[in-house]
Every structure is written in C-alpha cells, then in structure tokens.
Design a protein around this motif. Sequence first.
Motif, mmCIF file in Angstrom:
data_model
loop_
_atom_site.group_PDB
_atom_site.id
_atom_site.type_symbol
_atom_site.label_atom_id
_atom_site.label_comp_id
_atom_site.label_asym_id
_atom_site.label_seq_id
_atom_site.Cartn_x
_atom_site.Cartn_y
_atom_site.Cartn_z
ATOM 1 N N VAL A 147 38.495 30.602 35.156
ATOM 2 C CA VAL A 147 39.197 31.582 35.991
ATOM 3 C C VAL A 147 38.598 32.978 35.870
ATOM 4 C CG1 VAL A 147 41.375 30.320 35.949
ATOM 5 C CG2 VAL A 147 40.931 32.036 34.190
ATOM 6 N N ARG A 148 37.835 33.214 34.817
ATOM 7 C CA ARG A 148 37.233 34.541 34.613
ATOM 8 C C ARG A 148 35.722 34.464 34.697
ATOM 9 N NH1 ARG A 148 40.407 38.572 32.013
ATOM 10 N NH2 ARG A 148 42.475 37.855 31.361
ATOM 11 N N ALA A 149 35.104 35.527 35.219
ATOM 12 C CA ALA A 149 33.644 35.623 35.252
ATOM 13 C C ALA A 149 33.127 35.912 33.852
ATOM 14 C CB ALA A 149 33.204 36.726 36.199
ATOM 15 N N ALA A 150 32.024 35.266 33.501
ATOM 16 C CA ALA A 150 31.455 35.433 32.161
ATOM 17 C C ALA A 150 30.183 36.266 32.155
ATOM 18 C CB ALA A 150 31.162 34.063 31.550
ATOM 19 N N THR A 193 29.810 36.382 50.229
ATOM 20 C CA THR A 193 29.479 35.720 48.968
ATOM 21 C C THR A 193 30.718 35.050 48.404
ATOM 22 O OG1 THR A 193 28.781 36.027 46.677
ATOM 23 C CG2 THR A 193 29.804 37.923 47.736
ATOM 24 N N HIS A 194 30.552 33.834 47.901
ATOM 25 C CA HIS A 194 31.643 33.097 47.262
ATOM 26 C C HIS A 194 31.594 33.234 45.738
ATOM 27 C CE1 HIS A 194 32.159 31.470 51.214
ATOM 28 N NE2 HIS A 194 33.039 30.571 50.840
ATOM 29 N N ALA A 195 30.803 34.170 45.263
ATOM 30 C CA ALA A 195 30.672 34.359 43.821
ATOM 31 C C ALA A 195 31.208 35.716 43.388
ATOM 32 C CB ALA A 195 29.203 34.219 43.400
ATOM 33 N N GLY A 196 32.094 36.292 44.194
ATOM 34 C CA GLY A 196 32.671 37.589 43.877
ATOM 35 C C GLY A 196 34.052 37.459 43.263
ATOM 36 N N VAL A 197 34.818 38.537 43.336
ATOM 37 C CA VAL A 197 36.148 38.599 42.739
ATOM 38 C C VAL A 197 37.145 37.864 43.635
ATOM 39 C CG1 VAL A 197 38.015 40.132 42.022
ATOM 40 C CG2 VAL A 197 35.625 40.780 41.616
ATOM 41 N N MET A 198 37.958 37.012 43.041
ATOM 42 C CA MET A 198 38.985 36.298 43.784
ATOM 43 C C MET A 198 40.042 35.797 42.804
ATOM 44 S SD MET A 198 40.260 35.179 46.614
ATOM 45 C CE MET A 198 38.928 35.363 47.799
ATOM 46 N N ILE A 216 36.699 39.647 34.957
ATOM 47 C CA ILE A 216 37.574 39.733 36.120
ATOM 48 C C ILE A 216 37.723 38.337 36.734
ATOM 49 C CG2 ILE A 216 35.815 40.137 37.892
ATOM 50 C CD1 ILE A 216 37.695 42.454 38.904
ATOM 51 N N ALA A 217 38.768 38.140 37.527
ATOM 52 C CA ALA A 217 39.028 36.826 38.117
ATOM 53 C C ALA A 217 37.921 36.415 39.076
ATOM 54 C CB ALA A 217 40.365 36.841 38.851
ATOM 55 N N GLN A 218 37.525 35.146 38.962
ATOM 56 C CA GLN A 218 36.515 34.593 39.860
ATOM 57 C C GLN A 218 36.964 33.166 40.205
ATOM 58 O OE1 GLN A 218 32.873 32.976 38.390
ATOM 59 N NE2 GLN A 218 31.625 34.206 39.785
ATOM 60 N N MET A 219 37.859 33.073 41.187
ATOM 61 C CA MET A 219 38.502 31.796 41.505
ATOM 62 C C MET A 219 38.248 31.434 42.963
ATOM 63 S SD MET A 219 42.039 32.643 39.471
ATOM 64 C CE MET A 219 42.827 31.106 39.953
ATOM 65 N N ASN A 220 36.978 31.296 43.309
ATOM 66 C CA ASN A 220 36.602 31.036 44.698
ATOM 67 C C ASN A 220 36.541 29.552 45.038
ATOM 68 O OD1 ASN A 220 35.768 33.774 45.936
ATOM 69 N ND2 ASN A 220 34.810 33.811 43.929
ATOM 70 N N ALA A 231 42.253 42.575 39.522
ATOM 71 C CA ALA A 231 41.610 42.438 40.832
ATOM 72 C C ALA A 231 42.098 43.502 41.805
ATOM 73 C CB ALA A 231 41.876 41.041 41.403
ATOM 74 N N GLU A 232 43.387 43.879 41.696
ATOM 75 C CA GLU A 232 43.929 44.906 42.582
ATOM 76 C C GLU A 232 43.305 46.267 42.282
ATOM 77 O OE1 GLU A 232 46.252 46.916 45.483
ATOM 78 O OE2 GLU A 232 45.389 44.917 45.234
ATOM 79 N N ARG A 233 43.130 46.573 41.004
ATOM 80 C CA ARG A 233 42.481 47.846 40.660
ATOM 81 C C ARG A 233 41.046 47.868 41.172
ATOM 82 N NH1 ARG A 233 45.135 46.774 35.753
ATOM 83 N NH2 ARG A 233 43.193 46.170 34.728
ATOM 84 N N TYR A 234 40.394 46.728 41.080
ATOM 85 C CA TYR A 234 39.031 46.641 41.596
ATOM 86 C C TYR A 234 39.007 46.845 43.111
ATOM 87 C CZ TYR A 234 34.593 44.592 43.073
ATOM 88 O OH TYR A 234 33.370 44.374 43.661
ATOM 89 N N ARG A 235 39.922 46.203 43.833
ATOM 90 C CA ARG A 235 39.980 46.364 45.293
ATOM 91 C C ARG A 235 40.149 47.832 45.668
ATOM 92 N NH1 ARG A 235 43.723 46.786 49.526
ATOM 93 N NH2 ARG A 235 45.427 47.004 48.019
ATOM 94 N N LEU A 236 41.033 48.533 44.983
ATOM 95 C CA LEU A 236 41.257 49.948 45.283
ATOM 96 C C LEU A 236 40.005 50.772 45.007
ATOM 97 C CD1 LEU A 236 44.884 50.355 43.862
ATOM 98 C CD2 LEU A 236 44.189 50.136 46.266
ATOM 99 N N SER A 237 39.269 50.408 43.976
ATOM 100 C CA SER A 237 38.031 51.140 43.676
ATOM 101 C C SER A 237 36.980 50.912 44.755
ATOM 102 C CB SER A 237 37.486 50.727 42.301
ATOM 103 O OG SER A 237 36.937 49.414 42.322
ATOM 104 N N VAL A 238 36.931 49.686 45.307
ATOM 105 C CA VAL A 238 35.978 49.401 46.382
ATOM 106 C C VAL A 238 36.342 50.182 47.638
ATOM 107 C CG1 VAL A 238 35.064 47.589 47.903
ATOM 108 C CG2 VAL A 238 35.367 47.131 45.463
ATOM 109 N N ILE A 239 37.641 50.289 47.922
ATOM 110 C CA ILE A 239 38.098 51.082 49.067
ATOM 111 C C ILE A 239 37.642 52.526 48.925
ATOM 112 C CG2 ILE A 239 40.177 52.093 50.105
ATOM 113 C CD1 ILE A 239 41.534 49.361 49.625
#
Length: 500
Positions: free
Chosen positions: A60-63, A122-127, A49-53, A146-154
């Motif tokens: 650009v992606r988390a490994a 945290t600055h090491a999350g999804v962005m 997932i994107a990790q651009m903090n 990232a949008e699908r992830y945001r909706l899942s967190v909601i």
Amino acid sequence: MAATLRIATVMALAATLLADVVEQGPRDSAPSGLLAAVARGDITPPVGIAQMNWGSQTHVRAAGIDPAGMKATALVLSDGNQKFAMVDVDRISSAGLEPAIAAAARRTGIPEAHIRIGATHTHAGVMVSPAKGPPGLDLTPLVDMAERYRLSVIDKIAGLIAEANGRLEPAHIHGGRGKGTININRRVRADGDSPPAVGRNPAGFVDRELVVFRIDDANGQAMAILANFQCHGTVLAYENRFISPDWIGMVRATVEQAFPGALALFFQGAAGNQGPIEGFSGDLGVAHRLGRTLGHQIASVAVQIETVNRVPTFEGFVESTAFQAKQHWRVRGPRDATMRFTSRIVDVPRRTYSEDEIANMRSRLERAQQQLGQLPESATALERHQAGARVRRFADLLAQWIQPVDPTPLQIEVQALRVGELALVAMPGEPFAEIGVAVKRASPFEFTMFCGYSDGVGGDYVPTADEYQYGGYEVERSPYNPGAAANVIEAASALLASLR
C-alpha cells in the motif's frame, strides 16, 4: 564620403558572406506575434506515501522514487490580446486539481476556460482508496498524507502558470509528425474459456502517429517541445514499488538532452485502448527503455521542424569543380500565429444494461465469492488477495449496473485551440484511439493534437460502438452507451472547422 561608402560596401559584403556560412532562422524573421514561456516544477512525493493503483498489488505504500522524478510543466501562450495555459502533470488523472485553475486565473487574469491541465496518466503515482483497499486496514493516515500532497500539487501548478505568465517572450511555433513505436492495442479478445483481458492485441487497432510542436524564442533557441502520443502509463504495474512517471519521465529527459535549455511537455493522446508494447512490469528499466525510445523519436521529429517560413532561394551560380547553383535557405517571414479557442459541452448517451447482462454479472460475482470461500488453508497470501480483488471488481460493477435507469444524457466537455496551422483538441476521460484518429483526419489544420485525460466535464472510458460486443474492462466500466464516440467525433470536428 568615399570612405563612408567603402565601409558600407565592406559591411554589406561581409553580411552576404556571413549569410552564406550561417544559416538563417528565427533570428532573421520578423516577429510572429506569439508570446510564450514555460516553467517546470518538481512534484515528487515522499517515500511511504500511498501507492494503490492496482487491485492486484499487495503493498500500500511506495518504497522508492524513480530517479526520473514526478514533474509538472506549464506553458503559457499569448497573442498580445488573449492568453492560454497548458499544464503537463505526472498524475493518473487531472481530477482533484481543479482548484489550481481557479487559483492561477486569479493570479494571472487568464480566464479559467483558457487553462487546461492534462495528466500523463501514469499508474505509478500517488493513489489511495479506502473503499477498495485491503479489508480491515486503517488507511486514514495514508488518506491524510495523500490529501496534503494533492494540495501541494495544486499550489505548485498555480505557481508554475503564474511563473510562466510573468516571463512571456516573443516566440515562433510550428509542428511536425512522425511515428512512435512503443504502443499496441491492449484489448485482448475472449478465447474459449479465457475471458477478455487487458494485455497485448497485435491484431487490434493502433494509432502510432506522433505529433510534435516546437516553440523557439526570437533567436531560434528551442524553449519548449510538445509531444502528443497515445499509450497508457502502465509499464509499471502491481509489482512496482516506485513512485514514477512511468515511461513518460524518460521521454522528457531524452528530449531535453537533445534540446539543451528547452523543456519537454507530454500530452497524452486517445489511449483508452492503447497500451505499451511491454507492460505490467515491476522493472524501472523497462519503463526507462521505452521512454528513451519514444523520446528519440520525438527529438527526431522536433529537430526537423521549421518554426519560421524558410525556402531555398536561387541566388546565382558559383564556379567550382562543378558549376554549382547557389540555393541557400532564406527566411521569408514568420509563420501564422493566429490564436482562437472554442469549447462545447457534448451530450452523450448514458449506459444502460440488459437483464441478461445484469444476470451474467451477478453470476460472475457469485462464482467469485464461491472461489474465495473455497480457498484451501494452504493458499498463499497472493492467491487470497487475487480472489478478494476479483470479488470486489465484480461487486463494484454489479452495483453500478443495477442502478435505476436515468434517461438524461451524460456530458463530455471538448475544447479546441488553434495557433496558426496547429490545433489542439482536449477532453476528459479515456477515449479510444479511433476517436483521436477520426478527429485528426477531419481537422482542417496542418498538424492536430488530440488529447485525453484533461480537466473538464466528463471522464472515464469512451469506447467506439463496435467494441461493446467484445466486453472487457474498458467497456464494462464505461458509463457511456454506444454512440458516445460518434458524438465526440462530430463535436470535435465541428469545433476545429469553426476555428478555421
């Protein structure tokens, strides 16, 4: 009749002897009237997932995923007439999670105004930000992910609030304070040719007060430990490739090891100018070490908290090698659990810029563009990336600064909750530590938490007036003029006084 009297006498004697051996606690107290429950959920996203903090990072992606994982924890409190919910979520900010409040309100009946979401920052999350991403790279797939992830967190947050609301039980609460040692002022002053920077400033103002609330069930079992401290989640920076709660994840794990069966919630404080003593690393071990350090400090405070009113009681003497006074600690009753809430939208002055400031920023942008254009062919990918990031930073600031002047003030929402002799103040954005200290000192309550990074109207950095002269990242990007901090302090202090 005589037999019955003998049995009663024996039972009374046994109870007295047992009371001498087993210390009294919440189980020996009348109910406080407080009901509470907590619920925890895993919000760890998938690898890739994107990790651009960080503007300085090249990936650009988390490994990978920090073993501490990403969490959301909900706490619901009730006095039998009204309810409040607070959520601790591993995220850089609470922006974008507002639908969770509306969904939880529909499911539980808790008023939206009584639900607070606080980000750990945290600055090491999804962005992901296409506007600031590497030029020429199609980020659409990452935006969608990232949008699908945001909706899942909601959905997760709304569900956790409903879960906690569904299993409220009698509880006792009280607070304590101690000292945390993992933070430092992060605003490095300009020095000669070196501009102001974000780093470590040992001479700068630092707030190391650690405020802890403990919630016990009716039997004295700790169910929740709430900790409030002020420190950016920036141990992990541009070299880091792990999705991580930064040092906060290990704080929770350490506290929960000390209190089996309890859940720990971390409420980020006024951390606008407070950073970790060791930061901007790609090493998970550093984040874990600092988290364990603060976690042990929190646990040390929490274990000493008396959630009911206990006092040493003189009960005569005992003949022994010494003539001993019998002074066991006995429960006198529950602590006050009066719940009250209030909030206010505060008008704060909007930032304006002088012609000299705008001209200076324009010059900085022009120099950065020249430096980018003059890079030799031998320049490394990192050097080119750094030069491009510098141009984008100055261009973004200049675009903000040259906007037409708007005379209307900006607004910041400030909330205050009282539970007995405890209070919690919350606001969006990143207030400087001096703001939190001023509000805590003005509070009429025994223990007060000051929390930034919460949902509500407003956002971004809120510097103190005297910091504007030093420039630097936080001041340059703040949308507020000097005077905003004083307005927030005055409003928050008045809200606390009104709850008394």
